[in-house]
Write a protein that holds these residues in place. Structure first.
Motif, short mmCIF file in Angstrom:
data_model
loop_
_atom_site.label_atom_id
_atom_site.label_comp_id
_atom_site.label_asym_id
_atom_site.label_seq_id
_atom_site.Cartn_x
_atom_site.Cartn_y
_atom_site.Cartn_z
N LEU A 291 -65.77 31.04 -17.43
CA LEU A 291 -66.32 32.28 -17.95
C LEU A 291 -65.30 33.41 -17.79
O LEU A 291 -64.32 33.26 -17.06
CB LEU A 291 -67.62 32.62 -17.24
CG LEU A 291 -68.87 31.88 -17.74
CD1 LEU A 291 -68.84 30.42 -17.34
CD2 LEU A 291 -70.14 32.53 -17.18
N ILE A 292 -65.56 34.53 -18.46
CA ILE A 292 -64.58 35.62 -18.53
C ILE A 292 -65.22 36.94 -18.12
O ILE A 292 -66.37 37.22 -18.47
CB ILE A 292 -64.05 35.75 -19.98
CG1 ILE A 292 -63.35 34.45 -20.40
CG2 ILE A 292 -63.10 36.94 -20.13
CD1 ILE A 292 -63.19 34.30 -21.89
N GLY A 293 -64.50 37.76 -17.38
CA GLY A 293 -64.93 39.13 -17.13
C GLY A 293 -65.64 39.33 -15.81
O GLY A 293 -66.28 38.44 -15.26
N LYS A 294 -65.54 40.57 -15.31
CA LYS A 294 -66.16 40.93 -14.04
C LYS A 294 -67.67 40.76 -14.08
O LYS A 294 -68.29 40.36 -13.09
CB LYS A 294 -65.79 42.38 -13.69
CG LYS A 294 -66.23 42.81 -12.31
CD LYS A 294 -65.76 44.24 -12.02
CE LYS A 294 -66.18 44.68 -10.62
NZ LYS A 294 -65.71 46.07 -10.33
N THR A 325 -69.62 26.11 -19.36
CA THR A 325 -69.13 27.03 -20.40
C THR A 325 -70.12 28.18 -20.61
O THR A 325 -71.29 28.05 -20.24
CB THR A 325 -68.92 26.29 -21.73
OG1 THR A 325 -70.13 25.60 -22.06
CG2 THR A 325 -67.78 25.27 -21.60
N PRO A 326 -69.71 29.29 -21.23
CA PRO A 326 -70.60 30.45 -21.41
C PRO A 326 -71.77 30.12 -22.33
O PRO A 326 -71.68 29.24 -23.20
CB PRO A 326 -69.70 31.50 -22.06
CG PRO A 326 -68.31 31.05 -21.81
CD PRO A 326 -68.34 29.57 -21.73
N PHE A 331 -69.64 36.59 -25.02
CA PHE A 331 -68.18 36.55 -25.00
C PHE A 331 -67.68 35.26 -25.66
O PHE A 331 -66.74 34.62 -25.21
CB PHE A 331 -67.65 36.66 -23.57
CG PHE A 331 -66.41 37.53 -23.46
CD1 PHE A 331 -66.52 38.87 -23.16
CD2 PHE A 331 -65.15 37.01 -23.67
CE1 PHE A 331 -65.39 39.68 -23.07
CE2 PHE A 331 -64.01 37.81 -23.58
CZ PHE A 331 -64.14 39.15 -23.28
N GLU A 332 -68.35 34.89 -26.74
CA GLU A 332 -68.01 33.66 -27.45
C GLU A 332 -66.82 33.93 -28.38
O GLU A 332 -66.84 34.89 -29.15
CB GLU A 332 -69.21 33.16 -28.25
CG GLU A 332 -69.01 31.79 -28.86
CD GLU A 332 -70.29 31.22 -29.45
OE1 GLU A 332 -70.20 30.22 -30.17
OE2 GLU A 332 -71.39 31.77 -29.20
N GLN A 333 -65.81 33.07 -28.32
CA GLN A 333 -64.58 33.31 -29.05
C GLN A 333 -64.48 32.50 -30.35
O GLN A 333 -64.87 31.34 -30.39
CB GLN A 333 -63.36 32.99 -28.17
CG GLN A 333 -63.25 33.93 -26.96
CD GLN A 333 -61.98 33.72 -26.18
OE1 GLN A 333 -60.95 33.37 -26.74
NE2 GLN A 333 -62.04 33.95 -24.88
N VAL A 334 -63.96 33.16 -31.38
CA VAL A 334 -63.63 32.54 -32.66
C VAL A 334 -62.21 32.96 -32.97
O VAL A 334 -61.93 34.15 -33.13
CB VAL A 334 -64.58 33.00 -33.79
CG1 VAL A 334 -64.20 32.34 -35.10
CG2 VAL A 334 -66.04 32.72 -33.44
N ILE A 343 -64.30 37.98 -30.81
CA ILE A 343 -65.25 37.82 -29.71
C ILE A 343 -66.61 38.29 -30.18
O ILE A 343 -66.77 39.43 -30.62
CB ILE A 343 -64.80 38.61 -28.47
CG1 ILE A 343 -63.48 38.05 -27.94
CG2 ILE A 343 -65.88 38.57 -27.38
CD1 ILE A 343 -62.84 38.89 -26.85
N VAL A 344 -67.59 37.40 -30.10
CA VAL A 344 -68.97 37.75 -30.46
C VAL A 344 -69.77 37.89 -29.17
O VAL A 344 -69.78 36.97 -28.34
CB VAL A 344 -69.60 36.66 -31.36
CG1 VAL A 344 -71.08 36.96 -31.61
CG2 VAL A 344 -68.85 36.58 -32.69
#
Length: 487
Positions: A291-294, A325-326, A331-334, A343-344
């Motif tokens: 996952l990503i981010g604080k 996975t998220p 924060f889903e990436q395309v 980023i959606v």
């Protein structure tokens, strides 16, 4: 399925019963359109419609009993009437009885807060499945019983539906269920009659003031969930949120805390963050997560704490979490062929949008642009609209204001209210494009290789609601299509 009315009313406070309680009840309904022979109809005084006005109609449709706050002027022979002080709360208690109190037969954990509810319950669901349990999920994105997905229409379903789903989970051998608990659900008594094993508080920021009217009312609604927890349950709160302590002031549950900043029951430290994952130290152990981010560091820490409070082994929990996975639309990436990162994200509150954009800005390298596409939903808290635009303007290289789910409002009106929040200094990098598809395509046309496009607000949603009609629309699909068409 059926129960005698007497059994359904066990332990339920009533003012009076007129008629026989020794009758069979085949369903509990509060929507008059769903009433059939043998139904118990619950007349509720809603914000839009008063169910009491349908009593005569549902009797003609075969209702066997009527639960009401006001007796009708003319009572019909052969119909049982139950007079109560609060129809919504009583319906929850009766629904629990009707479905044999399923929440007492598994470990039910509720998660409340402005942001992070869906991520937290989804992470818990995935974690406990990886740990080998049969698990249920009640979330904004979907309801799920192990592999079976059941579409979701509200953050928290009505009390009858909740108990029906919980009963099915029990029937299928589920040992745990993780459930989003919205502030609406607390106020509307949708969780009445449920027995929780634990509750988690993520954070609280500006949201839903269209419903609660004041921020104080919103805080009280969230706190109301913890006020209801029994003493055998745990109340786990993010103590870094200044209202974390307020949430558990009056709870009978065991009070526990998690934090990235101070001493807590479960202490974490964010060591590294990138577009590919984050590294944390949790209770002295270093772990890499996908996952990503604080904000996700907080979600992971809350999930870790809850799992240990539910009796799980710390090393097994951390190992399993490192592989998860998220959730969809978080924060889903395309990524495009020329390395533009799309980023959606479901960010639809000022705080959530700020969290996501601050994370992107911390992770971006060099002179990469951050291009934000954002709108605000109609028929919702209008006060946050200029604030959302202000945050997007300040934290983006370029910002495109567009429609979200306008519902029954005029999109142009929503956009005008958003535009007020754009400061004069940021105005030159802002563009208004009402059509969301065109807004996404325009953002893609502006992007150079390695730039970052944030499409915020709808996340996992696969529709756009306009004038009461839901049209298929998926931000992820639109981004992919725009990337493919890009020269």
């Amino acid at each position: 399925m059926s129960k005698t009315l007497q059994n359904v009313l066990t332990g339920v406070p009533v003012i009076a019963v007129i008629g026989s309680a020794d009758i069979e009840i085949k369903s509990i309904e509060f929507d008059s359109r769903r009433v059939a022979a043998g139904s118990l109809f619950v007349a509720q005084k809603g914000t839009q419609v008063d169910g009491h006005q349908f009593i005569r109609q549902v009797i003609e449709m075969g209702a066997a009993a009527i639960l009401c706050e006001d007796f009708p002027a003319d009572l019909v022979d052969g119909i049982t009437y139950i007079h109560v002080a609060d129809s919504a709360r009583t319906m929850g208690l009766m629904a629990a009885n009707f479905y044999d109190n399923p929440s007492s037969k598994l470990k039910l954990v509720g998660v409340t807060g402005t942001n992070g509810k869906t991520s937290t319950v989804t992470l818990l669901f995935k974690l406990f499945r990886q740990l080998g349990y049969r698990v249920g999920l009640l979330s904004t994105v979907q309801n799920q019983i192990d592999d079976d997905i059941i579409p979701s229409t509200h953050t928290t379903p009505d009390s009858v539906r909740i108990n029906e789903l919980l009963a099915e989970m029990v029937r299928r051998g589920c040992t745990h269920c993780f459930m989003e608990v919205s502030s609406h659900a607390v106020v509307q008594e949708r969780i009445a009659g449920l027995l929780f094993s634990g509750g988690i508080f993520t954070n609280i920021t500006h949201d839903h003031l269209d419903f609660h009217k004041t921020f104080d009312n919103y805080i009280k609604a969230k706190k109301g969930f913890f006020d209801q927890l029994p003493k055998h349950a745990f109340a786990l709160v993010n103590i870094d949120d200044r209202r974390g302590g307020v949430m558990v002031q009056n709870t009978a549950a065991r009070k526990e805390t998690y934090s990235l900043q101070t001493i807590a029951t479960f202490k974490g430290k964010l060591l590294a963050d990138s577009l590919f994952g984050l590294q944390m130290e949790i209770d002295g152990k270093e772990v890499w997560f996908k996952l990503i981010g604080k904000f996700n560091a907080y979600n992971l820490l809350g999930v870790y704490g809850a799992a240990l409070l539910l009796g799980e082994d710390d090393e097994q929990v951390l190992t399993a979490l490192s592989e998860i996975t998220p959730p969809p639309g978080r924060f889903e990436q395309v990524v495009s062929a020329d390395a533009v990162v799309g980023i959606v994200d479901y960010a639809h509150t000022p705080d959530a949008l700020q969290n996501v954009l601050e994370t992107i800005n911390e992770l971006r390298e060099g002179d990469r642009q951050v291009i934000t596409v954002v709108g605000c939903g109609g028929n919702r808290d209008a006060a946050k609209r200029p604030e959302m635009a202000r945050i997007a303007g300040e934290l983006s290289s370029k910002v495109i204001l567009t429609s979200d789910n306008p519902r029954n409002e005029e999109p142009a009106t929503i956009l005008e209210q958003m535009e007020v929040g754009i400061s004069p200094v940021d105005y030159k990098k802002m563009k208004v494009i009402e059509d969301r598809r065109e807004a996404i395509r325009f953002a893609v046309s502006l992007a150079k290789p390695h730039d970052i496009i944030l499409v915020a607000g709808k996340g996992h949603e696969t529709y756009q609601e306009i004038k009461g009609v839901k049209h298929h629309f998926d931000d992820r699909e639109e981004l992919r299509a725009a990337f493919e068409e890009k020269p």
